[in-house]
Design an enzyme around this catalytic site. Structure first.
Site, PDB file in Angstrom:
ATOM      1  N   TRP A 102     -55.919 -27.068  48.234  1.00 44.83           N
ATOM      2  CA  TRP A 102     -56.110 -26.788  49.660  1.00 44.83           C
ATOM      3  C   TRP A 102     -57.113 -25.673  49.893  1.00 44.83           C
ATOM      4  CZ3 TRP A 102     -55.206 -30.481  52.694  1.00 44.83           C
ATOM      5  CH2 TRP A 102     -54.163 -31.392  52.413  1.00 44.83           C
ATOM      6  N   ASP A 116     -53.739 -19.414  54.895  1.00 48.76           N
ATOM      7  CA  ASP A 116     -53.087 -20.706  55.116  1.00 48.76           C
ATOM      8  C   ASP A 116     -51.687 -20.597  54.544  1.00 48.76           C
ATOM      9  OD1 ASP A 116     -52.147 -23.290  55.144  1.00 48.76           O
ATOM     10  OD2 ASP A 116     -53.866 -24.164  54.081  1.00 48.76           O
ATOM     11  N   LYS A 132     -43.952 -28.710  57.390  1.00 53.19           N
ATOM     12  CA  LYS A 132     -43.252 -28.287  56.173  1.00 53.19           C
ATOM     13  C   LYS A 132     -41.955 -27.550  56.537  1.00 53.19           C
ATOM     14  CE  LYS A 132     -47.364 -29.059  54.125  1.00 53.19           C
ATOM     15  NZ  LYS A 132     -47.681 -30.139  53.170  1.00 53.19           N
TER      16      LYS A 132
END
Length: 366
Positions: free
Chosen positions: A101, A178, A202
């Site tokens: 990511w 993030d 999530k």
């Protein structure tokens, strides 16, 4: 109805009590005569929902008064472009790359910098080491004049987590993080960061909602050509409602925030998450049929990747797991193997059921 233990990395499991409350309120919310999805986002009913959600989130994270909470759309991936558009301001930014990511984030930032002006630099990458650990503090090379330092503090695919936030802040530039896959899993000091962002799917709620928390002093630096919808200051000035926000996602997020407070807050969640992760890692380490290849100091409490002794057994493992009510254990296609995502909503009983199944499978195929 029989619900499985859902180990999906996202969209992920939600607390059952939250789902039941949402089901009870689907047709009518709190005497409003309609459901949340049918409300005007500017009406009194939804205003009370979004204000309560923001306040509960502020309470959970101890958000300082000089930070703005934004409820946005587009997912965390949109933030890869939105961040340089808002913060780069013709200067330079540095990126820490410790997994899939953060690697995607830096590539998108480079694209944006070439279009709007500015420069993206690599502070450090652990790719040569197979993305098996987070970067050490002394590996991060900065000059001190960067617009920001970007990190992904939990790499969902590789199962890597950063535990030393103050070391990131010590570099003296705004840290942008993030936190999609571990936000609300443990307490931390938000002042270590200039901006944090997280896709909801999530630990917060359904996909489609993105939470951004940004220090006010970082607002107003956006590229002159930025669309209004992507300008943090414009969204902050309009209470995240320049257009119709993801109303149902905000409502579910609010229920999750309230649930977290009822569980004892983030300190209590951290204790539970430590217990779940420690039990699963100890089992994997103590059984030569399975292995986790991440440096123990960087092992994520949220995403636990593991491999079987023989890859040829993967298909049977997954099929038998599904039959046992253990869902979504397949690892990401880019790395293979297995992955158990054990976010806040995963009870200890789910992890215990997984370990019992893994032990049985190893006995049958060992």
């Amino acid at each position: 109805m029989s619900r499985v233990f859902n180990f999906s990395a996202g969209p992920a499991a939600l607390p059952e009590s939250v789902l039941r409350q949402a089901a009870d309120e689907m047709l009518e919310w709190n005497g409003a005569g309609c459901g949340v999805m049918e409300m005007s986002h500017r009406g009194a009913a939804f205003t009370s929902i979004v204000e309560a959600a923001e306040q509960d989130l502020r309470d959970l994270l101890a958000v300082p008064k000089d930070y703005r909470v934004l409820f946005l759309q587009g997912g965390a991936t949109q933030q890869f472009a939105q961040i340089p558009m808002n913060l780069l301001d013709g200067g330079k930014a540095s990126y820490v790359v410790t997994g899939a990511w953060s690697r995607k984030a830096v590539k998108e930032a480079e694209r944006m910098a070439s279009a709007i002006g500015g420069r993206i630099e690599l502070a450090v990458s652990t790719e040569a080491h197979g993305f098996r650990r987070f970067a050490a503090a002394d590996e991060i090379s900065l000059r001190g004049d960067e617009a920001y330092l970007h990190v992904c503090t939990n790499e969902t695919i590789h199962g890597i987590e950063c535990f030393d936030f103050p070391a990131l802040a010590a570099h003296g530039v705004p840290v942008v993080a993030d936190m999609s896959s571990h936000i609300l899993s443990r307490p931390f000091d938000l002042r270590d960061f200039g901006l944090i962002y997280a896709g909801a799917q999530k630990n917060i709620g359904p996909s489609g909602l993105t939470v951004v928390i940004v220090r006010e002093s970082l607002l107003g630096r956006a590229w002159a050509g930025i669309p209004q919808m992507l300008d943090y200051k414009v969204m902050a000035d309009n209470g995240s409602m320049l257009n119709t926000p993801p109303t149902y996602g905000i409502y579910i997020a609010g229920l999750v925030f309230r649930w977290l407070k009822e569980q004892g807050g983030l300190a209590a969640m951290e204790a539970r998450n430590k217990a779940k992760a420690s039990a699963l890692y100890d089992f994997i380490d103590g059984n030569d049929f399975y292995r986790n290849e991440i440096d123990p100091a960087s092992r994520s409490r949220m995403n636990v990747p593991f491999r079987l002794r023989e890859d040829s057994l993967d298909k049977a493992f997954l099929a038998d797991a599904e039959a046992a009510g253990l869902a979504q254990l397949k690892g990401h296609k880019s790395v293979g193997g297995m992955r158990a995502s054990i976010y806040n909503a995963m009870p200890l009983e789910g992890v215990q059921a997984l370990m019992q199944y893994m032990d049985d499978f190893a006995r049958r195929h060992g």
